[in-house]
Write an enzyme that holds these catalytic residues in place. Sequence first.
Site, PDB file in Angstrom:
ATOM      1  N   GLU A 110       5.156  23.470  50.601  1.00  0.00           N
ATOM      2  CA  GLU A 110       4.011  24.341  50.383  1.00  0.00           C
ATOM      3  C   GLU A 110       3.260  24.575  51.677  1.00  0.00           C
ATOM      4  O   GLU A 110       3.292  23.761  52.596  1.00  0.00           O
ATOM      5  CB  GLU A 110       3.088  23.783  49.309  1.00  0.00           C
ATOM      6  CG  GLU A 110       2.993  22.293  49.249  1.00  0.00           C
ATOM      7  CD  GLU A 110       2.230  21.840  48.013  1.00  0.00           C
ATOM      8  OE1 GLU A 110       1.034  22.125  47.952  1.00  0.00           O
ATOM      9  OE2 GLU A 110       2.832  21.201  47.137  1.00  0.00           O
TER      10      GLU A 110
ATOM     11  N   CYS B  44       0.469   6.800  51.356  1.00  0.00           N
ATOM     12  CA  CYS B  44      -0.978   6.605  51.196  1.00  0.00           C
ATOM     13  C   CYS B  44      -1.307   6.587  49.695  1.00  0.00           C
ATOM     14  O   CYS B  44      -0.825   7.431  48.929  1.00  0.00           O
ATOM     15  CB  CYS B  44      -1.755   7.702  51.912  1.00  0.00           C
ATOM     16  SG  CYS B  44      -1.473   7.679  53.695  1.00  0.00           S
TER      17      CYS B  44
ATOM     18  N   CYS C 283      -2.391  26.169  56.907  1.00  0.00           N
ATOM     19  CA  CYS C 283      -2.093  24.743  56.801  1.00  0.00           C
ATOM     20  C   CYS C 283      -0.605  24.615  56.504  1.00  0.00           C
ATOM     21  O   CYS C 283      -0.109  25.179  55.529  1.00  0.00           O
ATOM     22  CB  CYS C 283      -2.922  24.124  55.672  1.00  0.00           C
ATOM     23  SG  CYS C 283      -2.548  22.385  55.382  1.00  0.00           S
TER      24      CYS C 283
ATOM     25  N   GLY D 234       3.723  15.692  54.657  1.00  0.00           N
ATOM     26  CA  GLY D 234       4.522  15.049  55.699  1.00  0.00           C
ATOM     27  C   GLY D 234       3.679  14.452  56.803  1.00  0.00           C
ATOM     28  O   GLY D 234       2.499  14.733  56.916  1.00  0.00           O
TER      29      GLY D 234
ATOM     30  N   CYS E  33      -2.921  18.952  49.372  1.00  0.00           N
ATOM     31  CA  CYS E  33      -2.208  17.681  49.397  1.00  0.00           C
ATOM     32  C   CYS E  33      -0.968  17.587  48.514  1.00  0.00           C
ATOM     33  O   CYS E  33      -0.827  16.656  47.715  1.00  0.00           O
ATOM     34  CB  CYS E  33      -3.160  16.561  49.021  1.00  0.00           C
ATOM     35  SG  CYS E  33      -4.772  16.733  49.756  1.00  0.00           S
TER      36      CYS E  33
ATOM     37  N   ASN F 235      -9.889  14.622  46.608  1.00  0.00           N
ATOM     38  CA  ASN F 235      -9.416  15.682  45.739  1.00  0.00           C
ATOM     39  C   ASN F 235      -8.524  15.028  44.675  1.00  0.00           C
ATOM     40  O   ASN F 235      -7.442  14.545  45.017  1.00  0.00           O
ATOM     41  CB  ASN F 235      -8.627  16.687  46.592  1.00  0.00           C
ATOM     42  CG  ASN F 235      -8.232  17.914  45.823  1.00  0.00           C
ATOM     43  OD1 ASN F 235      -8.716  18.152  44.726  1.00  0.00           O
ATOM     44  ND2 ASN F 235      -7.344  18.691  46.409  1.00  0.00           N
TER      45      ASN F 235
ATOM     46  N   CYS G 209       6.882  12.704  51.941  1.00  0.00           N
ATOM     47  CA  CYS G 209       6.280  11.934  53.025  1.00  0.00           C
ATOM     48  C   CYS G 209       6.591  10.464  52.810  1.00  0.00           C
ATOM     49  O   CYS G 209       6.609   9.987  51.678  1.00  0.00           O
ATOM     50  CB  CYS G 209       4.764  12.147  53.032  1.00  0.00           C
ATOM     51  SG  CYS G 209       3.925  11.287  54.380  1.00  0.00           S
TER      52      CYS G 209
ATOM     53  N   SER H 150      -6.215  10.139  60.531  1.00  0.00           N
ATOM     54  CA  SER H 150      -6.667   9.836  59.168  1.00  0.00           C
ATOM     55  C   SER H 150      -6.975   8.346  59.068  1.00  0.00           C
ATOM     56  O   SER H 150      -6.079   7.542  58.860  1.00  0.00           O
ATOM     57  CB  SER H 150      -5.571  10.211  58.172  1.00  0.00           C
ATOM     58  OG  SER H 150      -5.306  11.597  58.256  1.00  0.00           O
ATOM     59  N   LEU H 151      -8.228   7.998  59.208  1.00  0.00           N
ATOM     60  CA  LEU H 151      -8.600   6.581  59.271  1.00  0.00           C
ATOM     61  C   LEU H 151      -8.838   5.992  57.872  1.00  0.00           C
ATOM     62  O   LEU H 151      -8.226   5.003  57.491  1.00  0.00           O
ATOM     63  CB  LEU H 151      -9.847   6.450  60.154  1.00  0.00           C
ATOM     64  CG  LEU H 151     -10.072   5.123  60.860  1.00  0.00           C
ATOM     65  CD1 LEU H 151      -8.848   4.677  61.637  1.00  0.00           C
ATOM     66  CD2 LEU H 151     -11.281   5.248  61.786  1.00  0.00           C
ATOM     67  N   HIS H 152      -9.761   6.573  57.145  1.00  0.00           N
ATOM     68  CA  HIS H 152     -10.030   6.235  55.737  1.00  0.00           C
ATOM     69  C   HIS H 152     -10.593   4.836  55.471  1.00  0.00           C
ATOM     70  O   HIS H 152     -10.952   4.525  54.335  1.00  0.00           O
ATOM     71  CB  HIS H 152      -8.790   6.419  54.851  1.00  0.00           C
ATOM     72  CG  HIS H 152      -8.133   7.761  54.994  1.00  0.00           C
ATOM     73  ND1 HIS H 152      -8.828   8.921  55.266  1.00  0.00           N
ATOM     74  CD2 HIS H 152      -6.825   8.130  54.907  1.00  0.00           C
ATOM     75  CE1 HIS H 152      -7.975   9.925  55.336  1.00  0.00           C
ATOM     76  NE2 HIS H 152      -6.771   9.491  55.129  1.00  0.00           N
TER      77      HIS H 152
ATOM     78  N   CYS I 243      -2.704   9.867  47.863  1.00  0.00           N
ATOM     79  CA  CYS I 243      -2.151  11.175  48.263  1.00  0.00           C
ATOM     80  C   CYS I 243      -0.955  11.559  47.407  1.00  0.00           C
ATOM     81  O   CYS I 243      -0.063  10.740  47.163  1.00  0.00           O
ATOM     82  CB  CYS I 243      -1.752  11.117  49.739  1.00  0.00           C
ATOM     83  SG  CYS I 243      -0.988  12.625  50.342  1.00  0.00           S
TER      84      CYS I 243
HETATM   85  N1  SAH Z   1       0.240  12.783  57.242  1.00  0.00           N
HETATM   86  C1  SAH Z   1      -0.881  13.387  57.899  1.00  0.00           C
HETATM   87  C2  SAH Z   1      -1.226  14.783  57.431  1.00  0.00           C
HETATM   88  C3  SAH Z   1      -1.223  15.089  55.991  1.00  0.00           C
HETATM   89  S1  SAH Z   1      -2.593  15.104  54.930  1.00  0.00           S
HETATM   90  C4  SAH Z   1      -2.095  12.509  57.818  1.00  0.00           C
HETATM   91  O1  SAH Z   1      -2.027  11.454  57.190  1.00  0.00           O
HETATM   92  O2  SAH Z   1      -3.106  12.838  58.430  1.00  0.00           O
HETATM   93  C5  SAH Z   1      -4.039  15.681  55.661  1.00  0.00           C
HETATM   94  C6  SAH Z   1      -5.264  14.858  55.251  1.00  0.00           C
HETATM   95  O3  SAH Z   1      -5.534  14.941  53.840  1.00  0.00           O
HETATM   96  C7  SAH Z   1      -5.117  13.380  55.576  1.00  0.00           C
HETATM   97  O4  SAH Z   1      -6.304  12.896  56.140  1.00  0.00           O
HETATM   98  C8  SAH Z   1      -4.886  12.795  54.198  1.00  0.00           C
HETATM   99  O5  SAH Z   1      -5.198  11.430  54.143  1.00  0.00           O
HETATM  100  C9  SAH Z   1      -5.799  13.644  53.354  1.00  0.00           C
HETATM  101  N2  SAH Z   1      -5.535  13.559  51.911  1.00  0.00           N
HETATM  102  C10 SAH Z   1      -4.392  13.236  51.287  1.00  0.00           C
HETATM  103  N3  SAH Z   1      -4.554  13.234  49.950  1.00  0.00           N
HETATM  104  C11 SAH Z   1      -5.835  13.578  49.718  1.00  0.00           C
HETATM  105  C12 SAH Z   1      -6.608  13.760  48.528  1.00  0.00           C
HETATM  106  N4  SAH Z   1      -6.073  13.607  47.344  1.00  0.00           N
HETATM  107  N5  SAH Z   1      -7.895  14.125  48.679  1.00  0.00           N
HETATM  108  C13 SAH Z   1      -8.438  14.319  49.894  1.00  0.00           C
HETATM  109  N6  SAH Z   1      -7.758  14.170  51.048  1.00  0.00           N
HETATM  110  C14 SAH Z   1      -6.470  13.789  50.957  1.00  0.00           C
END
Ligand code: SAH
Length: 343
Positions: free
Chosen positions: A90, A115, A104, A160, A334, A291, A111, A215-217, A118
């Site tokens: 997508e 995570c 995007c 990915g 996502c 999301n 992937c 993407s730290l989180h 995700c």
């Molecule tokens: N693999 C890469 C890029 C893909 S996702 C990465 O990890 O950065 C892009 C961003 O969206 C990342 O920060 C990811 O953690 C975030 N993301 C993934 N699922 C999500 C969700 N359900 N809600 C909000 N952000 C999300």
Amino acid sequence: MLHLLEQTTEQLHAWFADRGLPKYRVGQVRKWVFERRAREFQQMTDLPKALRSRLAEEFQLFSSRVVQHRTANDGTEKLLLELADKQHVECVLLRDDREHRTVCISTQVGCAMGCAFCASGLDGVVRNLTRGEIVEQMLRLQMLLGEDQRISHVVVMGTGEPLANLGELLPALEVTTAADGLGISARRITISTVGLPKGIRRLARANCQYHLAVSLHAADDALRNRLVPANRKVGIASILAAADDYFDRTGRRVTFEYVLLADVNDSSEDARRLADLLAGRPALVNVIPYNPVPGLRYRTPAVGVTARFVDVLSDGGLNAKIRHRKGERIDAACGQLRRREGQ
Ligand code: SAH
């Protein structure tokens, strides 16, 4: 048949030279593909008919087909592409009030990072996308724009892990930035990574001006190991060291992304820890309200909680912003569309 977008400039020049065709024909073809948005070789009317037919016999211009096209009220459009091997990816076009037209794009089918929150990684990775398949997403999205409109920004934030596929991503981005390609400035291209230190350092040495987002989180390894399993092998400290190296080499400020999950990583204490961790860095922080993904039990924090989180970061001296979600109703975020289709 060869896929035109997989060919390097050198390969294309060789193909034309081998057939005694002048070099400027390559430039004409590229102009048709990247600027004039041709869908097939027959449209390339300043090429001799015989050449058009020959190109059509030997090359495929697009290797994918659009199997779904969704449009949201806010102007966000999403395409589901079926690739030659029937896999699906997508890609999304986002419009905003500042006349930004951001695409995007995905870099892999599925992937491997896993995570916890995700949708893209729930079923693991199938394969890397090729450079042509990456470029093709941008061309398909560009076709959705009016003739006088151009793509202004690219975010490599689709499905990915981009740094796990740098071998194909870098050549694809070369085409994206090339004056006779899509002509988009490297500074307007953001690569978002889960945080692979080796990949970050390799990108830093590629001597490009891409914007890096990490993407730290989470601000500590215990929590991050849970949310982002890829962290277990590397740890936050080595990611930050690599991000610092990226800034030192490129002069580009790194963005840190932080998905806000209710009651998981959204307390004021979490925000203070994050502020302390990043203190002294010329960093930007993007706070992304979660999301929801069907089947996962995470929740989006209340608006007030999100605002408080950002306030604590700002009080701690960080440059923090909330990134609002777009295109929710079309599963734009996502990896949700590919998943819904059961691919
Ligand atoms: N693999 C890469 C890029 C893909 S996702 C990465 O990890 O950065 C892009 C961003 O969206 C990342 O920060 C990811 O953690 C975030 N993301 C993934 N699922 C999500 C969700 N359900 N809600 C909000 N952000 C999300």
